[in-house]
Design an enzyme around this catalytic site. Structure first.
Site, PDB file in Angstrom:
ATOM      1  N   GLU A 142       1.461  23.561   5.675  1.00 20.96           N
ATOM      2  CA  GLU A 142       1.757  24.939   5.276  1.00 20.96           C
ATOM      3  C   GLU A 142       1.504  25.067   3.779  1.00 20.96           C
ATOM      4  O   GLU A 142       2.223  24.484   2.965  1.00 20.96           O
ATOM      5  CB  GLU A 142       3.218  25.276   5.576  1.00 20.96           C
ATOM      6  CG  GLU A 142       3.631  26.646   5.048  1.00 20.96           C
ATOM      7  CD  GLU A 142       5.137  26.819   4.926  1.00 20.96           C
ATOM      8  OE1 GLU A 142       5.605  27.963   5.011  1.00 20.96           O
ATOM      9  OE2 GLU A 142       5.835  25.811   4.720  1.00 20.96           O
ATOM     10  N   ASP A 186       6.002  21.031   6.447  1.00 19.90           N
ATOM     11  CA  ASP A 186       6.597  22.171   5.756  1.00 19.90           C
ATOM     12  C   ASP A 186       6.399  22.038   4.245  1.00 19.90           C
ATOM     13  O   ASP A 186       6.740  21.014   3.642  1.00 19.90           O
ATOM     14  CB  ASP A 186       8.094  22.231   6.083  1.00 19.90           C
ATOM     15  CG  ASP A 186       8.780  23.441   5.486  1.00 19.90           C
ATOM     16  OD1 ASP A 186       8.505  24.557   5.955  1.00 19.90           O
ATOM     17  OD2 ASP A 186       9.603  23.268   4.568  1.00 19.90           O
TER      18      ASP A 186
END
Length: 557
Positions: free
Chosen positions: A271, A202
């Protein structure tokens, strides 16, 4: 045969555990709900599932505010439930990827509680702390990516500001501190030892900040907007220079890859979306074998009319920046909305895109070179829930949506529960009186039970195309040459030593013509479900349709 790793062209099904299936009657989904529907997922034809956070959390931000990175939150079940899910997924040939949130923790995490307790404790520097300016204001002008206000929160206990990029209950970890990195790797190893197949990282482009805490420069009036970020988002007032997207991060992520490489077959997916140029930056995160295996970006989060030219430009940029592969396509997810609501437009008569557009979009997405993330519910063609029509304002759960309502719609619209059955309460998602988020009435008619029995449904189009794809070597491990087509046709050739596959897509509501004569012999590849009229080398592609043909592999392109 070309040596291409399985993950380079994998299809990854993203699961939001909150909204997949509730088996314990509390109104929110759980791990056993995912296990119960593994046959549904396997039948889609995907290669891997990605689970959004399932860890112990304060639940301010859908579980992205973690209090224990090595514990399952009780709302989702027990560790034994996860281990059973993992084993049964593997038994069906499905790989399992889990979210890893390492940029920040919850402010309820034991690390942060210790860090804020004094300025000289063992974890005092595990987070980013700074004194106020002489006038008592925050240390600099950095803005939160979520809230559009200062990214600094005053802490009365420590008498300093701490830095947060998202919510003020999500303090940023200090990746400049080696003990922080070591602790994170220990927690990654815990899950790797359990046998997971992938780590979705993330927000890695937020890992490091400028140690000098310099102000971000304002965004010039004539400067382009960052990829995939709306103009009304307050964060675009500044250029993303000092609080995140730091070049030093590329060196900082190397220990992650070194650890993962000790587990053969395990992959990393980063990401990289909130940045000035997400295609260029995400490519840097996979540019060497010391960085991530894959990264997804904002390439297809278009805020402009969809066209063949747009796809040519986008694919051309991706090919140029990812010469060795590693790109992962993403059209929508838990943060960026749904495919059907993002890829919107009007035909020549001013009507919204019909269902047929989204069927050709399926064919296009599964044919592109690179991996693909398919977000749960997008295979059904669900549209985003509207606020307040589908989700009353008082039922908004997303903290971002709460803070900026009504100017910014927030993210709840793409997080509503899966509709499994059309004729039962809560669409078969939960036996509770109410689900954690309302299910839009319009989603009942798109429920899985209805679509499964309709051969022409979007769900069955995804199933057909994903299984058909596995029969095409060029789509599983082939290179890609973009064709110089004219609107409304977008086309390219995927090729391996075994197959040269021409892929043509009519992205309009009128028939389109294409001359195949320059390609030599071309045989229709059956099984895709698309039909075209062909007179020798003259091809007539119906509106919102596609053509796939095998070319002679002996002829160099």
């Amino acid at each position: 045969m070309q040596q291409v790793q399985w993950w380079q062209n994998a299809v990854i099904y993203q699961l939001n555990p909150w909204s997949f299936l509730d088996t314990d009657g509390d109104g929110a989904g759980d791990l056993n709900g995912i296990t119960a529907k593994l046959d549904y997922i396997a039948a889609l034809g995907v290669d891997m599932i990605w689970l959004c956070p399932i860890f112990e959390s304060a639940m301010d931000d859908l579980g992205y505010d973690i209090t224990d990175m090595r514990a399952i939150d009780p709302m989702f079940g027990r560790m034994e439930d996860f281990e059973q899910l993992l084993a049964l997924a593997h038994a069906r040939g499905l790989k399992v990827m889990i979210d890893q949130v390492w940029n920040h923790t919850s402010d309820q995490h034991p690390w942060f509680k210790e860090s804020r307790s004094s300025r000289d404790n063992a974890k005092a520097d595990w987070y980013v702390w700074a004194d106020s300016k002489e006038d008592g204001s925050p240390p600099n002008n950095w803005l939160s990516a979520f809230m559009g206000e200062s990214a600094w929160q005053w802490d009365g206990q420590r008498q300093q500001f701490y830095f947060y990029n998202f919510l003020n209950s999500q303090p940023d970890l200090n990746w400049h501190h080696p003990d922080v990195v070591s602790a994170i790797l220990e927690r990654a190893k815990f899950w790797l030892d359990l046998g997971i197949d992938g780590l979705r990282i993330d927000a890695p482009n937020f890992f490091l900040h400028d140690p000098q805490l310099r102000d971000n420069p304002p965004r010039p009036d004539d400067a382009s907007l960052p990829d995939g970020i709306a103009a009304d988002n307050p964060m675009v007032k500044q250029l993303f220079k000092y609080n995140f997207c730091r070049p030093e991060i590329l060196e900082a992520i190397k220990p992650i890859r070194q650890l993962v490489d000790q587990y053969p077959g395990v992959v990393t997916l980063g990401e990289v979306t909130l940045c000035e140029d997400s295609i260029a930056l995400s490519a840097e995160y996979v540019a060497t074998s010391e960085r991530f295996h894959m990264a997804y970006n904002s390439a297809l989060l278009v805020n402009k009319p969809f066209s063949a030219k747009l796809m040519q430009e986008t694919l051309g940029r991706v090919k140029a920046h990812f010469p060795e592969g590693g790109n992962c396509w993403m059209v929508g997810n838990h943060d960026y909305g749904r495919l059907r609501s993002r890829w919107t437009g009007k035909d020549v008569n001013g009507n919204p895109y019909p269902d047929e557009f989204y069927r050709v979009a399926v064919a296009l997405l599964v044919s592109l070179p690179g991996a693909l993330c398919l977000y749960q519910g997008d295979e059904l063609g669900l549209t985003e829930a509207a606020i307040p029509e589908d989700i009353p304002a008082e039922q908004i759960k997303d903290p971002f949506g709460k803070a900026l309502y009504p100017d910014v719609p927030g993210r709840d619209g793409s997080r509503t529960p899966m509709p499994w059955k059309s004729d039962v309460p809560n669409a078969g998602f939960t036996a509770a009186d109410e689900p954690w988020l309302p299910i839009p009435k319009k989603h009942y008619s798109q429920a899985i039970d209805i679509q499964s029995w309709n051969a022409d449904s979007l769900l069955n189009k995804w199933r057909r195309m994903l299984h058909w794809r596995k029969q095409q070597p060029a789509l599983l491990c082939g290179g890609c040459d973009i064709l110089e087509t004219q609107e409304p046709i977008f086309g390219f050739i995927r090729q391996t030593e075994q197959q040269r596959l021409i892929c043509l897509f009519n992205l309009s509501d009128t028939p389109a013509h294409y001359d195949l004569s320059s390609h030599g012999k071309c045989d229709l590849v059956p099984g895709s479900g698309f039909c075209c009229d062909r007179q020798e080398n003259q091809l007539k592609i119906p509106p919102y349709s596609a053509f796939f043909g095998n070319l002679d592999v002996a002829i160099a392109q």
